[in-house]
Each structure stands twice: as structure tokens, then as C-alpha cells.
Design a protein around this motif. Structure first.
Motif, PDB file in Angstrom:
ATOM      1  N   ALA A 128      -5.081 -10.230  10.393  1.00 49.14           N
ATOM      2  CA  ALA A 128      -6.451  -9.944  10.827  1.00 49.14           C
ATOM      3  C   ALA A 128      -7.129 -11.297  10.961  1.00 49.14           C
ATOM      4  O   ALA A 128      -7.720 -11.828  10.024  1.00 49.14           O
ATOM      5  N   GLN A 129      -6.989 -11.873  12.151  1.00 54.64           N
ATOM      6  CA  GLN A 129      -7.354 -13.271  12.384  1.00 54.64           C
ATOM      7  C   GLN A 129      -7.998 -13.396  13.757  1.00 54.64           C
ATOM      8  O   GLN A 129      -7.732 -12.602  14.656  1.00 54.64           O
ATOM      9  N   ALA A 130      -8.820 -14.441  13.928  1.00 53.80           N
ATOM     10  CA  ALA A 130      -9.618 -14.566  15.150  1.00 53.80           C
ATOM     11  C   ALA A 130      -8.784 -14.648  16.417  1.00 53.80           C
ATOM     12  O   ALA A 130      -9.214 -14.189  17.475  1.00 53.80           O
ATOM     13  N   ASP A 131      -7.585 -15.208  16.349  1.00 53.42           N
ATOM     14  CA  ASP A 131      -6.782 -15.403  17.556  1.00 53.42           C
ATOM     15  C   ASP A 131      -5.498 -14.579  17.546  1.00 53.42           C
ATOM     16  O   ASP A 131      -4.561 -14.884  18.281  1.00 53.42           O
ATOM     17  N   GLU A 132      -5.440 -13.525  16.735  1.00 53.41           N
ATOM     18  CA  GLU A 132      -4.215 -12.732  16.599  1.00 53.41           C
ATOM     19  C   GLU A 132      -4.136 -11.646  17.681  1.00 53.41           C
ATOM     20  O   GLU A 132      -4.997 -10.770  17.774  1.00 53.41           O
ATOM     21  N   THR A 133      -3.101 -11.737  18.524  1.00 54.50           N
ATOM     22  CA  THR A 133      -2.909 -10.743  19.585  1.00 54.50           C
ATOM     23  C   THR A 133      -1.915  -9.653  19.181  1.00 54.50           C
ATOM     24  O   THR A 133      -1.785  -8.653  19.872  1.00 54.50           O
ATOM     25  N   GLY A 134      -1.207  -9.857  18.065  1.00 50.37           N
ATOM     26  CA  GLY A 134      -0.279  -8.835  17.596  1.00 50.37           C
ATOM     27  C   GLY A 134      -1.017  -7.598  17.126  1.00 50.37           C
ATOM     28  O   GLY A 134      -2.161  -7.668  16.670  1.00 50.37           O
ATOM     29  N   SER A 135      -0.371  -6.445  17.232  1.00 49.04           N
ATOM     30  CA  SER A 135      -1.021  -5.182  16.867  1.00 49.04           C
ATOM     31  C   SER A 135      -0.308  -4.510  15.694  1.00 49.04           C
ATOM     32  O   SER A 135       0.877  -4.741  15.444  1.00 49.04           O
ATOM     33  N   VAL A 136      -1.044  -3.663  14.998  1.00 48.70           N
ATOM     34  CA  VAL A 136      -0.536  -2.940  13.832  1.00 48.70           C
ATOM     35  C   VAL A 136       0.396  -1.827  14.297  1.00 48.70           C
ATOM     36  O   VAL A 136       0.074  -1.085  15.230  1.00 48.70           O
ATOM     37  N   ARG A 137       1.534  -1.694  13.660  1.00 48.02           N
ATOM     38  CA  ARG A 137       2.515  -0.679  14.047  1.00 48.02           C
ATOM     39  C   ARG A 137       2.329   0.599  13.237  1.00 48.02           C
ATOM     40  O   ARG A 137       1.958   0.572  12.061  1.00 48.02           O
ATOM     41  N   GLU A 138       2.637   1.711  13.860  1.00 48.07           N
ATOM     42  CA  GLU A 138       2.615   3.008  13.161  1.00 48.07           C
ATOM     43  C   GLU A 138       3.673   2.998  12.067  1.00 48.07           C
ATOM     44  O   GLU A 138       4.789   2.519  12.257  1.00 48.07           O
ATOM     45  N   GLY A 139       3.311   3.511  10.877  1.00 50.07           N
ATOM     46  CA  GLY A 139       4.237   3.550   9.763  1.00 50.07           C
ATOM     47  C   GLY A 139       4.369   2.245   9.010  1.00 50.07           C
ATOM     48  O   GLY A 139       5.268   2.101   8.173  1.00 50.07           O
ATOM     49  N   SER A 140       3.480   1.289   9.285  1.00 48.67           N
ATOM     50  CA  SER A 140       3.579  -0.017   8.626  1.00 48.67           C
ATOM     51  C   SER A 140       2.616  -0.107   7.449  1.00 48.67           C
ATOM     52  O   SER A 140       1.732   0.732   7.256  1.00 48.67           O
ATOM     53  N   LEU A 141       2.797  -1.170   6.671  1.00 46.24           N
ATOM     54  CA  LEU A 141       1.904  -1.471   5.560  1.00 46.24           C
ATOM     55  C   LEU A 141       1.033  -2.652   5.967  1.00 46.24           C
ATOM     56  O   LEU A 141       1.528  -3.646   6.504  1.00 46.24           O
ATOM     57  N   PHE A 142      -0.256  -2.527   5.707  1.00 46.53           N
ATOM     58  CA  PHE A 142      -1.186  -3.587   6.106  1.00 46.53           C
ATOM     59  C   PHE A 142      -2.187  -3.814   4.980  1.00 46.53           C
ATOM     60  O   PHE A 142      -2.695  -2.862   4.390  1.00 46.53           O
ATOM     61  N   ASN A 143      -2.440  -5.080   4.684  1.00 45.67           N
ATOM     62  CA  ASN A 143      -3.426  -5.454   3.670  1.00 45.67           C
ATOM     63  C   ASN A 143      -4.694  -5.949   4.338  1.00 45.67           C
ATOM     64  O   ASN A 143      -4.651  -6.891   5.129  1.00 45.67           O
ATOM     65  N   LEU A 144      -5.814  -5.329   4.025  1.00 45.23           N
ATOM     66  CA  LEU A 144      -7.109  -5.841   4.440  1.00 45.23           C
ATOM     67  C   LEU A 144      -7.729  -6.571   3.260  1.00 45.23           C
ATOM     68  O   LEU A 144      -7.710  -6.062   2.136  1.00 45.23           O
ATOM     69  N   GLU A 145      -8.258  -7.788   3.496  1.00 46.55           N
ATOM     70  CA  GLU A 145      -8.855  -8.565   2.397  1.00 46.55           C
ATOM     71  C   GLU A 145      -9.988  -9.468   2.884  1.00 46.55           C
ATOM     72  O   GLU A 145      -9.878 -10.693   2.828  1.00 46.55           O
ATOM     73  N   PRO A 146     -11.105  -8.874   3.314  1.00 52.10           N
ATOM     74  CA  PRO A 146     -12.245  -9.720   3.658  1.00 52.10           C
ATOM     75  C   PRO A 146     -12.765 -10.427   2.404  1.00 52.10           C
ATOM     76  O   PRO A 146     -12.728  -9.880   1.307  1.00 52.10           O
ATOM     77  N   GLY A 147     -13.218 -11.655   2.574  1.00 53.90           N
ATOM     78  CA  GLY A 147     -13.785 -12.411   1.459  1.00 53.90           C
ATOM     79  C   GLY A 147     -15.038 -13.131   1.891  1.00 53.90           C
ATOM     80  O   GLY A 147     -15.125 -13.637   3.013  1.00 53.90           O
ATOM     81  N   VAL A 148     -16.025 -13.173   0.992  1.00 55.84           N
ATOM     82  CA  VAL A 148     -17.259 -13.917   1.228  1.00 55.84           C
ATOM     83  C   VAL A 148     -17.428 -14.870   0.049  1.00 55.84           C
ATOM     84  O   VAL A 148     -17.391 -14.441  -1.109  1.00 55.84           O
ATOM     85  N   PHE A 149     -17.612 -16.166   0.338  1.00 51.55           N
ATOM     86  CA  PHE A 149     -17.640 -17.190  -0.692  1.00 51.55           C
ATOM     87  C   PHE A 149     -18.843 -18.095  -0.487  1.00 51.55           C
ATOM     88  O   PHE A 149     -18.933 -18.776   0.531  1.00 51.55           O
ATOM     89  N   HIS A 150     -19.764 -18.099  -1.440  1.00 53.31           N
ATOM     90  CA  HIS A 150     -20.969 -18.923  -1.332  1.00 53.31           C
ATOM     91  C   HIS A 150     -21.123 -19.718  -2.624  1.00 53.31           C
ATOM     92  O   HIS A 150     -21.371 -19.136  -3.687  1.00 53.31           O
ATOM     93  N   PRO A 151     -21.001 -21.061  -2.560  1.00 55.07           N
ATOM     94  CA  PRO A 151     -21.028 -21.877  -3.777  1.00 55.07           C
ATOM     95  C   PRO A 151     -22.262 -21.681  -4.642  1.00 55.07           C
ATOM     96  O   PRO A 151     -22.194 -21.847  -5.856  1.00 55.07           O
ATOM     97  N   GLU A 152     -23.388 -21.326  -4.053  1.00 59.08           N
ATOM     98  CA  GLU A 152     -24.628 -21.191  -4.822  1.00 59.08           C
ATOM     99  C   GLU A 152     -24.843 -19.769  -5.338  1.00 59.08           C
ATOM    100  O   GLU A 152     -25.777 -19.538  -6.108  1.00 59.08           O
ATOM    101  N   ILE A 153     -23.979 -18.835  -4.928  1.00 57.73           N
ATOM    102  CA  ILE A 153     -24.179 -17.438  -5.321  1.00 57.73           C
ATOM    103  C   ILE A 153     -22.972 -16.900  -6.077  1.00 57.73           C
ATOM    104  O   ILE A 153     -23.082 -16.388  -7.198  1.00 57.73           O
ATOM    105  N   GLY A 154     -21.802 -16.997  -5.481  1.00 60.61           N
ATOM    106  CA  GLY A 154     -20.587 -16.458  -6.077  1.00 60.61           C
ATOM    107  C   GLY A 154     -19.608 -16.102  -4.987  1.00 60.61           C
ATOM    108  O   GLY A 154     -19.772 -16.485  -3.824  1.00 60.61           O
ATOM    109  N   SER A 155     -18.591 -15.368  -5.346  1.00 65.88           N
ATOM    110  CA  SER A 155     -17.582 -14.982  -4.368  1.00 65.88           C
ATOM    111  C   SER A 155     -17.215 -13.519  -4.540  1.00 65.88           C
ATOM    112  O   SER A 155     -17.320 -12.958  -5.631  1.00 65.88           O
ATOM    113  N   ALA A 156     -16.783 -12.899  -3.456  1.00 58.40           N
ATOM    114  CA  ALA A 156     -16.402 -11.486  -3.492  1.00 58.40           C
ATOM    115  C   ALA A 156     -15.250 -11.255  -2.528  1.00 58.40           C
ATOM    116  O   ALA A 156     -15.203 -11.834  -1.445  1.00 58.40           O
TER     117      ALA A 156
END
Length: 234
Positions: free
Chosen positions: A180-208
Motif C-alpha cells: 500500500a504505497q504511493a507508486d504501487e501498481t500491483g493489485s491485491v489477489r483474491e484469497g491472499s493475506l494483506f496487512n494494513l498498517e497506517p501510521g501517524v507520527f508527530h514528535p510533539e504529540i506522539g505516535s499511533a
């Protein structure tokens, strides 16, 4: 994956869930990252989690009790830094069992989060939920990235996301294309395993970060991890 594969993956996910629950149990102000992570290791080992020498896939825990970099990947897994009241951070965990592996992230707040910390987490959760809704056979990795990034950017966090990727396919290796990347043209296949992991990181606040291993079929998406995706306050 066969029915047996899925059974093993669900067992592995249950071990990872126990690991995350143990991190939550141990994570308190004054404890070191090392103490927290070794406690989780001990629990997962007792359930059969594996450590294989010279293997790129292993049982491991990354803990980010600070946000010095815009990434959920650091050159070390954990340090002797002590957790402090007011920190909000991510825990990135992989569990391996019987040769199968599960990858997952959760977010912990030491003490009640501030309004800014809760907002940051809610942005991350909105990214994750929107990407899950978009995840289906045939969707391109670039589309998954765009869905998540647009939410972060609209909330003012476009410059504070995990720029490595927002997810990856999982197979023989724990990280495979498509991403799951800005320039990724590959597609998710049926029956596959996929990990989603959005992250937000702010030095003055914290990370999630929220991450789960997902089984993608024409009938929908199954989240294999069962430990709550919510912000965990300790």
C-alpha cells in the motif's frame, strides 16, 4: 491458503493477540521498553511462538515510546528508556508459530491521552477503517495508499504519516508486494493475506499505528487478529 493454513494463521494471530495484551499489562510509567517487551516475549514463548536462527521471519516486538522519526521501523527493537506518563506510542509485533507468521500494531497511551493525542489516534483509526473498506481483490496498492493519505492530509497530518507504506501483502515472507504505497501498481489477489498498517507520527504529540493481518476474498475481508483496535490507555 488452504483450510489448514488458515487454521494455523488464526492460532498464530491468537498468540500475537496475547502478546499485545501482555504489552498493555506491563506498560506503565517507570517501566523500561525492555521490561515490557521481554514480558510479552515470555508470554508468547509459553504459547509456542518460535524464534528461528538465520530466518527473516521471526517473533519480534518493536516499541516506539517516542516519535523521533516518521516511521514504525527503527534500527533496534526496544531500549532501556523508561515509559513516562503522557506518552502515546505504537507497538509493532510479529508472531511466528509452526512456521506461520502474523504481523500487527496497536497504540498505547500511558495515562489519559490529551485532546491532541486522541485526535491523532482517531485520524489513524479513520485511515485504517477506510482502507479496510476499500480492500478487495483487484484493488491496486496505490489506491489503498491514496485513501489513507487523503484522510491524514485533510486532518493536517499529511506530513506526519509512515512514508514507507501503509501496508503490504503477506505470504512466504512477512512483507511482499503489492504494497500500500504511493507508486504501487500491483493489485491485491483474491484469497491472499494483506496487512494494513497506517501510521501517524508527530514528535510533539506522539505516535499511533493500527495493523492487522487480513484475509481477502470475494466475500469480504476477515481480520485475523482479535485484540481490540482501539487506543489502549494504561
Amino acid at each position: 491458503p488452504s483450510d489448514y493454513d488458515l487454521e494455523m494463521l488464526r492460532r498464530t494471530a491468537a498468540i500475537a493477540d496475547e502478546g499485545q495484551a501482555t504489552v498493555k499489562e506491563y506498560a506503565e510509567s517507570g517501566r523500561t521498553e525492555r521490561e515490557v517487551c521481554l514480558g510479552a516475549y515470555d508470554r508468547m514463548i509459553s504459547l509456542g511462538s518460535e524464534f528461528l536462527h538465520e530466518c527473516p521471519i521471526d517473533t519480534r516486538i518493536n516499541i516506539g515510546s517516542f516519535s523521533d522519526v516518521i516511521s514504525n521501523i527503527r534500527p533496534y527493537l526496544f531500549t532501556n528508556n523508561r515509559l513516562e506518563h503522557g506518552q502515546m506510542f505504537w507497538v509493532d509485533m510479529s508472531a511466528q508459530y509452526n512456521g506461520y507468521h502474523i504481523d500487527c500494531c496497536r497504540t498505547i497511551s500511558v495515562g489519559e491521552p490529551t485532546d491532541e493525542q486522541r485526535e491523532l489516534f482517531e485520524v489513524c483509526k479513520a485511515m485504517y477503517d477506510a482502507m479496510v473498506a476499500e480492500l478487495e481483490p483487484g484493488v491496486e496498492g496505490q489506491r489503498l495508499w491514496d485513501v489513507g493519505w487523503e484522510i491524514a492530509d485533510e486532518a493536517g497530518y499529511g506530513d506526519h504519516v509512515n512514508f514507507i507504506y501503509f501496508g503490504h501483502s503477506t505470504g512466504i515472507e512477512t512483507t511482499e508486494r503489492p504494497f500500500a504505497q504511493a507508486d504501487e501498481t500491483g493489485s491485491v489477489r483474491e484469497g491472499s493475506l494483506f496487512n494494513l498498517e497506517p501510521g501517524v507520527f508527530h514528535p510533539e504529540i506522539g505516535s499511533a499505528s493500527i495493523e492487522n493481518t487480513l484475509y481477502v476474498t470475494d466475500d469480504g475481508v476477515e481480520q485475523l487478529n482479535q485484540f481490540s483496535n482501539d487506543l489502549h490507555v494504561v
